[in-house]
Motif scaffolding. Sequence first.
Motif, PDB file in Angstrom:
ATOM      1  N   LYS A 151       0.816  -1.217   0.000  1.00  0.00           N
ATOM      2  CA  LYS A 151       0.000   0.000   0.000  1.00  0.00           C
ATOM      3  C   LYS A 151       0.847   1.264   0.000  1.00  0.00           C
ATOM      4  CE  LYS A 151      -3.871   2.132   2.504  1.00  0.00           C
ATOM      5  NZ  LYS A 151      -4.792   1.982   3.671  1.00  0.00           N
ATOM      6  N   ASP A 152       1.845   1.319   0.867  1.00  0.00           N
ATOM      7  CA  ASP A 152       2.684   2.516   0.976  1.00  0.00           C
ATOM      8  C   ASP A 152       3.492   2.742  -0.300  1.00  0.00           C
ATOM      9  OD1 ASP A 152       3.856   4.705   2.582  1.00  0.00           O
ATOM     10  OD2 ASP A 152       5.700   3.519   2.389  1.00  0.00           O
ATOM     11  N   PHE A 153       4.040   1.656  -0.847  1.00  0.00           N
ATOM     12  CA  PHE A 153       4.815   1.758  -2.086  1.00  0.00           C
ATOM     13  C   PHE A 153       3.947   2.262  -3.223  1.00  0.00           C
ATOM     14  CE2 PHE A 153       5.909  -0.225  -6.149  1.00  0.00           C
ATOM     15  CZ  PHE A 153       7.195   0.254  -6.344  1.00  0.00           C
ATOM     16  N   ILE A 154       2.748   1.718  -3.365  1.00  0.00           N
ATOM     17  CA  ILE A 154       1.859   2.107  -4.464  1.00  0.00           C
ATOM     18  C   ILE A 154       1.468   3.580  -4.346  1.00  0.00           C
ATOM     19  CG2 ILE A 154      -0.464   1.770  -5.406  1.00  0.00           C
ATOM     20  CD1 ILE A 154       1.548  -0.311  -6.331  1.00  0.00           C
ATOM     21  N   LYS A 155       1.230   4.031  -3.139  1.00  0.00           N
ATOM     22  CA  LYS A 155       0.876   5.444  -2.930  1.00  0.00           C
ATOM     23  C   LYS A 155       2.005   6.360  -3.395  1.00  0.00           C
ATOM     24  CE  LYS A 155      -0.659   8.653   0.674  1.00  0.00           C
ATOM     25  NZ  LYS A 155      -0.968   8.807   2.130  1.00  0.00           N
TER      26      LYS A 155
END
Length: 346
Positions: A216-220
């Motif tokens: 999630k954090d990477f995609i954001k």
Amino acid sequence: MIDLRSDTLSLPEEEMLKTILHAKLGDDGRTNENGRGEDLTVNELEDFAAKLTGKDGSILFSSGTLANTTAILTYCNPNDKVLVDEIQHIYKSEKVVFEKSLGQLIPVTYKLNKRKTPDINDIRNLLNENNIKLLCIENPHNFAGGTCINLEELKEIYKLAKEFNVHVHMDGARLFNAVVSLGVKAEDICKYVDSVMFCLSKGLGAPIGSLLCGNKDFIKKARIKRKLLGGNMRQAGIIAAPGLYALQNNIDTLKQDHENARYVVDNLKDLKKTKVQKDVQTNIVMLDIRETGLTAEKYCAIAKEKGLLIRSVLGGNKVRLVFYRGISRNDTIIAAKIIKDIDSLI
């Protein structure tokens, strides 16, 4: 003319193209508080890709190069060191992240072992000797003849990287060729990387598009990088719809491409001077032509005169054949015969 230069030459079938007519379109670059765009077809594809790879989310890109570039720049800052192998596509062909005027990252190259997979001991030594920010692997490996990193090796590589708190990004342009070859699920492979890029085109047959998948954090963060790199798209559902069709219908058919590649190898065992790759695992076959006395360009020119388009790679000693949708078994038989004819004339 039989064209085996690359599986990027695969063409979408009519049923795939029809999906565009009914795609729900919107502005994918106009995101909400959750980072989702307004193109519902893109959102459906991204959710499907995330589920296939076992990741939290994914992002649609126009190309694999842009997706890989975005991934690496999401992890790294200028002057960071990135581990890549000596003939990895990111390093040999894409290059942008290592350009001094652009990405400004520093490549540190590791070796491949005899199986043409990452040499774990060399990676360990380089991790010990350098302040590495990111480790990049390629699976299957294009210039190594489509070789696959199996689950045991992937697990070992990932475990080693985590010992040094290093993220792992996988260029999985032909990810589903590895899935078919290894007889596993995409999520089984992707559990041993932090992020993965795969192409919707090539063997899957969609006209355009690649997905970048991660937590999630990477995609954001990657969505922000994509916008900075000019990667946002508007009514991208016209790309996503064929891509979704490809993932739902065309993965199993990759087996036919692998079988055609193996057919060529099995029928070219006794050539005099053209050395044929022995361990063919996917849809790529490499020919070593050093003993023919011909340049790769000349070898390919002779093949073209006989009705076969192939291309040289890795500085001219290797010639590559790539099998894909639209290449029949009869095409394969003819291609093998042409290679035999060339070898007999040398």
